[in-house]
Enzyme design. Structure first.
Site, mmCIF file in Angstrom:
data_model
loop_
_atom_site.group_PDB
_atom_site.id
_atom_site.type_symbol
_atom_site.label_atom_id
_atom_site.label_comp_id
_atom_site.label_asym_id
_atom_site.label_seq_id
_atom_site.Cartn_x
_atom_site.Cartn_y
_atom_site.Cartn_z
ATOM 1 N N SER A 38 2.058 2.283 -22.476
ATOM 2 C CA SER A 38 1.351 2.591 -21.169
ATOM 3 C C SER A 38 0.599 3.871 -21.294
ATOM 4 O O SER A 38 -0.287 4.091 -20.599
ATOM 5 C CB SER A 38 2.480 2.739 -20.013
ATOM 6 O OG SER A 38 3.047 1.440 -19.876
ATOM 7 N N THR B 71 1.573 6.652 -17.157
ATOM 8 C CA THR B 71 0.404 5.923 -16.228
ATOM 9 C C THR B 71 -0.351 7.128 -15.276
ATOM 10 O O THR B 71 -1.578 7.330 -15.446
ATOM 11 C CB THR B 71 0.843 4.901 -15.303
ATOM 12 O OG1 THR B 71 1.003 3.973 -16.254
ATOM 13 C CG2 THR B 71 -0.379 4.369 -14.642
ATOM 14 N N GLU C 51 19.528 16.434 -3.615
ATOM 15 C CA GLU C 51 19.984 15.166 -3.094
ATOM 16 C C GLU C 51 21.342 14.797 -3.960
ATOM 17 O O GLU C 51 22.132 14.237 -3.459
ATOM 18 C CB GLU C 51 19.035 14.009 -3.232
ATOM 19 C CG GLU C 51 19.547 12.808 -2.833
ATOM 20 C CD GLU C 51 18.193 11.746 -2.708
ATOM 21 O OE1 GLU C 51 18.494 10.366 -2.385
ATOM 22 O OE2 GLU C 51 17.149 12.207 -3.455
ATOM 23 N N PHE D 185 10.704 11.967 -4.649
ATOM 24 C CA PHE D 185 11.969 11.329 -3.974
ATOM 25 C C PHE D 185 13.041 11.178 -4.792
ATOM 26 O O PHE D 185 14.321 11.016 -4.277
ATOM 27 C CB PHE D 185 11.550 9.957 -3.404
ATOM 28 C CG PHE D 185 10.398 10.258 -2.301
ATOM 29 C CD1 PHE D 185 10.863 10.836 -0.934
ATOM 30 C CD2 PHE D 185 8.983 9.577 -2.492
ATOM 31 C CE1 PHE D 185 9.718 10.997 0.034
ATOM 32 C CE2 PHE D 185 8.178 9.749 -1.454
ATOM 33 C CZ PHE D 185 8.482 10.413 -0.117
ATOM 34 N N ASP E 70 14.592 7.018 0.965
ATOM 35 C CA ASP E 70 13.128 6.734 0.237
ATOM 36 C C ASP E 70 12.335 5.799 0.844
ATOM 37 O O ASP E 70 12.877 4.748 1.396
ATOM 38 C CB ASP E 70 13.527 6.556 -1.199
ATOM 39 C CG ASP E 70 14.322 7.387 -1.868
ATOM 40 O OD1 ASP E 70 14.180 8.543 -1.817
ATOM 41 O OD2 ASP E 70 15.095 6.759 -2.634
ATOM 42 N N ASP F 160 7.501 -2.755 -14.940
ATOM 43 C CA ASP F 160 7.525 -2.641 -16.485
ATOM 44 C C ASP F 160 9.127 -2.235 -16.878
ATOM 45 O O ASP F 160 9.683 -2.646 -17.852
ATOM 46 C CB ASP F 160 6.803 -1.427 -17.040
ATOM 47 C CG ASP F 160 7.001 -1.199 -18.398
ATOM 48 O OD1 ASP F 160 6.483 -1.720 -19.208
ATOM 49 O OD2 ASP F 160 7.647 -0.094 -18.502
ATOM 50 N N HIS G 229 -0.547 -3.523 -19.599
ATOM 51 C CA HIS G 229 -0.127 -4.668 -20.757
ATOM 52 C C HIS G 229 0.750 -5.471 -19.925
ATOM 53 O O HIS G 229 1.221 -5.656 -18.983
ATOM 54 C CB HIS G 229 0.635 -3.823 -21.970
ATOM 55 C CG HIS G 229 1.697 -2.893 -21.002
ATOM 56 N ND1 HIS G 229 3.077 -3.584 -20.698
ATOM 57 C CD2 HIS G 229 1.795 -1.648 -21.115
ATOM 58 C CE1 HIS G 229 3.891 -2.705 -20.524
ATOM 59 N NE2 HIS G 229 3.184 -1.476 -20.283
#
Length: 498
Positions: free
Chosen positions: A112, A175, A236, A290, A306, A337, A379
């Protein structure tokens, strides 16, 4: 020979039975002729949009190869109580379609980071490197200097547009990182992930570059732990040490980001309540993280904590579109992915369906005549759709035609992955296994802890200004240049001058 005859008879029966399930109108040739005539006329009536793109929306389905695309279409329809095959996804409506060749400079099958550098920066590079040319060696900081390459996000920002990232992974993941970072290793999320020699050679981590390299207006995803000092408890998950901050330099990048926005309305949020309270009309900057790492899968997401990718996409667009000069937005369905890597087709397809819903939201909030929208994948994965299932049969089910070992197999299988199992010299007997469960791991042909990627071309779908540029079979790095040309950003300004 006997088994072959049995298989042929079985196949004949399956085809006969399957055809009886088809819709009655589909048995009439006029049904198909009429549909084809309507489609043909719509193509004949299509007018090319030669406008300059005010906005660019790039929707990236990470790992969303053609098989995933097709299977997700079927699942989306089946979730709506249809047979599924004839379903029209939002991305199916895009008028212009091409293919992109995904190989990297050094590998036949890419990752990626290399692919993101191609379609965002317009330059193909090596595996595991991000925002740099192929002169950089994986993990070797000293090869990085002078070999950085800029992205379509940088070009858009320099042109006065607002820019944003929405992802279901960490905002420091490969990405999104390619929009703003330059790194000899995609894995240098925080300084704690970097070797001492890289720091000595003055390379910086990706989280640091997130707030320093480009003035990004909207940042939405996960990745809190890479932004805060080691030992800082997560708000959280305070009891989970693996969710705590990881930085060794003592910097709190969230606080630094906030201090950099003095005089602007800048919100940092980490939960849905605060996110929902953000007024897009009164917000200049938004950072929403988040989770400590990647976001939860859509089917496991807590809606009270979320937001969905549809909600985050909408918030981003409403903030960015206030700029009269337009915007660039990257929306990544990143966990398609990751589900594939785990051999979990159920999860991957549900992520792809949610991704398609986000595309629909994006189209609804923008105008086609001024917004270039691209949908593509970086991909593919070694996922196959096989076995002569009946029309309308669950895409997550089993083929009615068994193997020569007299055992069933699923319609969706992987070429390699964690689902490879041989018990007493045989494949597992899945007759009594529920393959439609979200945790089911598909069978695979070869054993591996994680499925690899696969190297076939990926689809590139486009609509809006200059969308016709995205047709034919092209190198993946062409995408960035075509987007830049369409929007008059970057080095090629011929469209603007014309």
């Amino acid at each position: 020979m006997e088994w072959t005859r049995v298989a042929l008879v079985a196949l004949f029966l399956l085809v006969t039975l399957g055809s009886s399930r088809a819709k009655v109108e589909e048995e009439d040739p006029e049904f198909w002729r009429s549909k084809a005539k309507q489609t043909l006329q719509s193509v004949l009536d299509r007018k090319l949009n030669n406008n300059v793109a005010k906005n660019i929306m790039l929707f990236l389905g990470d790992g969303m190869g053609i098989t995933t695309y097709t299977a997700a279409r079927i699942l989306k329809g089946q979730l709506q109580n249809q047979t599924g095959e004839e379903t029209v996804m939002t991305m199916d409506t895009f008028p212009h379609v091409g293919l992109a060749k995904t190989y990297s400079v050094d590998f036949q099958i890419p990752d990626s980071a290399a692919t993101a550098t191609a379609y965002l920066c317009g330059v193909k590079t090596n595996l595991n490197t991000v925002g740099v040319s192929a002169a950089v060696r994986n993990g070797v900081c000293m090869t990085q200097k002078g070999n950085e390459v800029t992205s379509i996000m940088k070009w858009a920002k320099d042109a006065g547009k607002s820019v944003g990232i929405v992802t279901t992974t960490r905002v420091q993941h490969a990405t999104p990182a390619a929009t703003y970072a330059h790194s000899a290793s995609r894995k240098w999320y925080s300084d704690a992930d970097m070797p001492d020699v890289a720091k000595k050679d003055n390379c910086t981590d990706i989280a640091f570059q997130l707030i320093k390299n480009i003035d990004i207006d909207v940042i939405i995803g996960g990745g809190r732990k890479y932004m805060t000092p080691r030992g800082i408890k997560d708000p959280e998950y305070p009891g989970d040490i693996f969710s705590w901050g990881t930085r060794r330099d003592g910097r709190n990048l969230i606080q630094e980001w906030q201090s950099m926005k003095t005089g602007k309305v800048a919100h940092y949020v980490w939960n849905k309540t605060d996110f929902d309270a953000v007024d897009p009309e009164a917000t200049d900057y938004l950072m929403a993280l988040f989770e400590p790492g990647d976001l939860r899968y859509e089917v496991e997401r807590d809606p009270s904590m979320d937001p969905s990718i549809v909600e985050t996409t909408e918030k981003a667009i409403r903030i960015l579109q206030k700029n009269p000069k337009g915007f660039f937005l990257l929306v990544e369905g990143g966990r398609i992915d990751q589900a594939h890597h785990a051999g979990r087709a159920y999860m991957a397809l549900h992520e792809a369906v949610a991704f398609d819903d986000a595309i629909a939201k994006g189209l609804n909030l923008t105008k086609e005549e001024e917004t270039l929208t691209i949908v593509t994948a970086d991909h593919s994965h070694p996922l196959t759709l096989n076995g002569f299932p009946f029309r309308g049969q669950s895409i997550l089910g089993k083929s009615p035609l068994w193997g020569t070992d007299f055992l069933p197999y699923t319609t969706l299988m992987y070429g390699n992955g964690p689902g490879h199992k041989i018990i007493d010299g045989k494949r597992p007997d899945i007759r009594n296994v529920t393959t439609k469960d979200k945790d089911y791991v598909q069978l695979s042909a070869a054993p591996s802890d994680s499925t690899t990627h696969s190297g076939e071309d990926v689809a590139v779908l486009a609509r809006g200004p200059m969308a016709h540029l995205f047709s034919g079979v092209q190198e993946q790095n062409y995408i960035a240049h075509a987007m830049g040309y369409a929007a008059c950003v970057g080095a090629d300004m011929r469209h603007c001058q014309g």
